[in-house]
Design a protein around this motif. Structure first.
Motif, PDB file in Angstrom:
ATOM      1  N   VAL A  61       0.851  -1.195   0.000  1.00 34.63           N
ATOM      2  CA  VAL A  61       0.000   0.000   0.000  1.00 34.63           C
ATOM      3  C   VAL A  61       0.892   1.251   0.000  1.00 34.63           C
ATOM      4  N   LYS A  62       0.580   2.193  -0.907  1.00 32.85           N
ATOM      5  CA  LYS A  62       1.253   3.486  -0.944  1.00 32.85           C
ATOM      6  C   LYS A  62       0.243   4.558  -0.538  1.00 32.85           C
ATOM      7  N   LYS A  63       0.601   5.359   0.477  1.00 37.89           N
ATOM      8  CA  LYS A  63      -0.299   6.397   0.981  1.00 37.89           C
ATOM      9  C   LYS A  63       0.255   7.780   0.630  1.00 37.89           C
ATOM     10  N   PHE A  64      -0.691   8.681   0.338  1.00 41.11           N
ATOM     11  CA  PHE A  64      -0.313  10.047  -0.013  1.00 41.11           C
ATOM     12  C   PHE A  64      -1.195  11.026   0.760  1.00 41.11           C
ATOM     13  N   ASP A  65      -0.672  12.221   0.949  1.00 36.57           N
ATOM     14  CA  ASP A  65      -1.414  13.265   1.659  1.00 36.57           C
ATOM     15  C   ASP A  65      -2.511  13.808   0.749  1.00 36.57           C
ATOM     16  N   ALA A  66      -3.759  13.727   1.200  1.00 41.91           N
ATOM     17  CA  ALA A  66      -4.893  14.161   0.379  1.00 41.91           C
ATOM     18  C   ALA A  66      -5.299  15.606   0.650  1.00 41.91           C
ATOM     19  N   ARG A  67      -4.636  16.261   1.578  1.00 41.42           N
ATOM     20  CA  ARG A  67      -4.991  17.641   1.899  1.00 41.42           C
ATOM     21  C   ARG A  67      -4.445  18.605   0.844  1.00 41.42           C
ATOM     22  N   VAL A  68      -4.879  19.864   0.943  1.00 42.49           N
ATOM     23  CA  VAL A  68      -4.382  20.891   0.033  1.00 42.49           C
ATOM     24  C   VAL A  68      -2.948  21.225   0.436  1.00 42.49           C
ATOM     25  N   LEU A  69      -2.028  21.100  -0.503  1.00 42.75           N
ATOM     26  CA  LEU A  69      -0.613  21.330  -0.247  1.00 42.75           C
ATOM     27  C   LEU A  69      -0.177  22.648  -0.881  1.00 42.75           C
ATOM     28  N   THR A  70       0.938  23.172  -0.384  1.00 40.72           N
ATOM     29  CA  THR A  70       1.432  24.469  -0.853  1.00 40.72           C
ATOM     30  C   THR A  70       2.817  24.314  -1.462  1.00 40.72           C
ATOM     31  N   LEU A  71       2.972  24.836  -2.650  1.00 43.99           N
ATOM     32  CA  LEU A  71       4.278  24.929  -3.297  1.00 43.99           C
ATOM     33  C   LEU A  71       4.733  26.383  -3.191  1.00 43.99           C
ATOM     34  N   ASP A  72       5.755  26.611  -2.362  1.00 40.76           N
ATOM     35  CA  ASP A  72       6.300  27.957  -2.198  1.00 40.76           C
ATOM     36  C   ASP A  72       7.492  28.098  -3.149  1.00 40.76           C
ATOM     37  N   SER A  73       7.257  28.741  -4.262  1.00 38.29           N
ATOM     38  CA  SER A  73       8.274  28.814  -5.315  1.00 38.29           C
ATOM     39  C   SER A  73       9.398  29.783  -4.941  1.00 38.29           C
ATOM     40  N   ARG A  74      10.543  29.537  -5.513  1.00 37.17           N
ATOM     41  CA  ARG A  74      11.670  30.447  -5.351  1.00 37.17           C
ATOM     42  C   ARG A  74      11.423  31.687  -6.225  1.00 37.17           C
ATOM     43  N   PRO A  75      11.857  32.865  -5.775  1.00 39.51           N
ATOM     44  CA  PRO A  75      11.727  34.059  -6.628  1.00 39.51           C
ATOM     45  C   PRO A  75      12.483  33.873  -7.939  1.00 39.51           C
ATOM     46  N   GLU A  76      11.823  34.203  -9.034  1.00 37.79           N
ATOM     47  CA  GLU A  76      12.416  34.075 -10.354  1.00 37.79           C
ATOM     48  C   GLU A  76      12.321  35.410 -11.087  1.00 37.79           C
ATOM     49  N   THR A  77      13.231  35.607 -12.029  1.00 39.27           N
ATOM     50  CA  THR A  77      13.253  36.834 -12.832  1.00 39.27           C
ATOM     51  C   THR A  77      12.559  36.583 -14.168  1.00 39.27           C
ATOM     52  N   TYR A  78      11.572  37.421 -14.488  1.00 42.38           N
ATOM     53  CA  TYR A  78      10.852  37.331 -15.754  1.00 42.38           C
ATOM     54  C   TYR A  78      10.911  38.690 -16.438  1.00 42.38           C
ATOM     55  N   TYR A  79      10.720  38.691 -17.764  1.00 39.10           N
ATOM     56  CA  TYR A  79      10.801  39.920 -18.540  1.00 39.10           C
ATOM     57  C   TYR A  79       9.436  40.266 -19.117  1.00 39.10           C
ATOM     58  N   THR A  80       9.080  41.538 -18.992  1.00 39.09           N
ATOM     59  CA  THR A  80       7.793  42.010 -19.497  1.00 39.09           C
ATOM     60  C   THR A  80       7.863  42.242 -21.002  1.00 39.09           C
ATOM     61  N   LEU A  81       6.740  42.742 -21.538  1.00 39.24           N
ATOM     62  CA  LEU A  81       6.671  43.013 -22.966  1.00 39.24           C
ATOM     63  C   LEU A  81       7.693  44.072 -23.373  1.00 39.24           C
ATOM     64  N   GLU A  82       8.023  45.022 -22.450  1.00 35.32           N
ATOM     65  CA  GLU A  82       9.014  46.054 -22.760  1.00 35.32           C
ATOM     66  C   GLU A  82      10.431  45.609 -22.441  1.00 35.32           C
ATOM     67  N   LYS A  83      10.601  44.296 -22.170  1.00 33.26           N
ATOM     68  CA  LYS A  83      11.907  43.726 -21.835  1.00 33.26           C
ATOM     69  C   LYS A  83      12.449  44.275 -20.507  1.00 33.26           C
ATOM     70  N   LYS A  84      11.540  44.569 -19.596  1.00 30.98           N
ATOM     71  CA  LYS A  84      11.945  45.021 -18.264  1.00 30.98           C
ATOM     72  C   LYS A  84      11.905  43.840 -17.298  1.00 30.98           C
ATOM     73  N   PRO A  85      12.966  43.625 -16.521  1.00 37.99           N
ATOM     74  CA  PRO A  85      13.001  42.471 -15.616  1.00 37.99           C
ATOM     75  C   PRO A  85      12.166  42.702 -14.358  1.00 37.99           C
ATOM     76  N   LEU A  86      11.495  41.650 -13.929  1.00 36.28           N
ATOM     77  CA  LEU A  86      10.729  41.664 -12.687  1.00 36.28           C
ATOM     78  C   LEU A  86      11.081  40.414 -11.889  1.00 36.28           C
ATOM     79  N   ILE A  87      11.306  40.578 -10.592  1.00 33.56           N
ATOM     80  CA  ILE A  87      11.547  39.440  -9.708  1.00 33.56           C
ATOM     81  C   ILE A  87      10.215  39.082  -9.056  1.00 33.56           C
TER      82      ILE A  87
END
Length: 289
Positions: free
Chosen positions: A59-85
């Protein structure tokens, strides 16, 4: 202890051991899958007490509750090529147990890694189609709703999990960009402040000039009214004097002479040089008084 009793004890211990390995409990907060020789025999075991074959089944058991993924801050670029963290998090839970087990081998960390990659890819694509204002405030809610719906569809098919919500905790600018942005904002605010000051000074000058003009007008009108009142008073006074004089000119002249004597001789230190025969002493020399 004879051999028979020893055999009974061994049999009892083996039976208890087999019974312990045969019974298992699935909690209300868990999802479980039953494997028989490594293959899925029961894809979704309901909560409660269950029986399984020792050694053959697992038997394999898993947590059925709502879990949270806390992501690491990442850098993305907008349409004007401006970076956002961007610092984000996601809420998810297992809905397809066999699919989840097949895709992640029941490893929650592996499922988090897959979801993390999908979240990063979704944020990168969504932010790249919008400018900075839309990402920060204008279409932020719409962006999160679209991203949640897309991730939910993809992750259900790929991993068997439901993505309940994706949210952005914080959006920052890189340090080198923040400085220039803040400097530009300060410059814009200084220009705006100077404009407001100039408008205020212009308005103040207008109000002050209008007040000074009203002051001049009011003073002129007051002076004109005062002169009119004074002229009317002088005219009425002259009329009264003339009327009184015309009624008894002699008495009027005598009264004026007495007033003149009282003023002239009121101070003993005064010295007058007058002709004794002057009209001023007319009533002093008169026998009739």
């Amino acid at each position: 202890m004879n051999l028979r009793n020893l055999i009974l004890v061994v049999i009892t211990l083996v039976a208890l051991l087999l019974l312990g390995q045969s019974l298992y409990i699935v909690e209300q907060t868990e999802r479980a899958v039953l494997l028989r020789f490594g293959a899925v025999a029961n894809a979704d075991v309901p909560p409660g007490l269950h029986f399984k074959l020792p050694i053959a089944e697992e038997v394999k058991k898993f947590d059925a509750r709502v879990l949270t993924l806390d992501s690491r801050p990442e850098t993305y670029y907008t349409l004007e090529k401006k970076p956002l963290i961007v610092d984000s998090f996601a809420k998810w839970r297992i809905v397809d147990v066999p699919n989840y087990y097949t895709a992640s081998s029941g490893d929650e960390n592996r499922a988090n890694r897959v979801l993390q990659e999908r979240v990063n890819e979704g944020l990168r694509n969504a932010i790249s189609r919008r400018d900075m204002h839309e990402v920060i405030s204008g279409e932020r809610d719409q962006l999160m709703q679209e991203l949640t719906a897309d991730l939910n569809r993809v992750m259900k098919e790929a991993v068997g999990i439901e993505v309940i919500d994706v949210r952005v905790k914080r959006i920052d600018l890189p340090t080198e960009v923040s400085t220039s942005v803040y400097d530009r904002m300060n410059s814009e605010r200084e220009i705006e402040a100077r404009q407001y000051r100039a408008q205020g000074q212009e308005l103040a000058l207008g109000i002050r000039a209008d007040a000074e003009r009203q002051t001049v007008v009011i003073e002129a009108e007051a002076y004109r009214e005062a002169e009119q009142i004074r002229g009317d008073g002088d005219a009425r006074s002259a009329a009264i004097y003339a009327d009184a004089f015309n009624k008894d000119p002699e008495f009027y002249e005598f009264t004026r002479s007495l007033n003149a004597y009282a003023k002239v001789f009121g101070d003993k230190s005064d010295m007058l040089v007058l002709d004794p025969n002057s009209e001023f002493f007319k009533y002093l020399k008169s026998d009739e008084g």
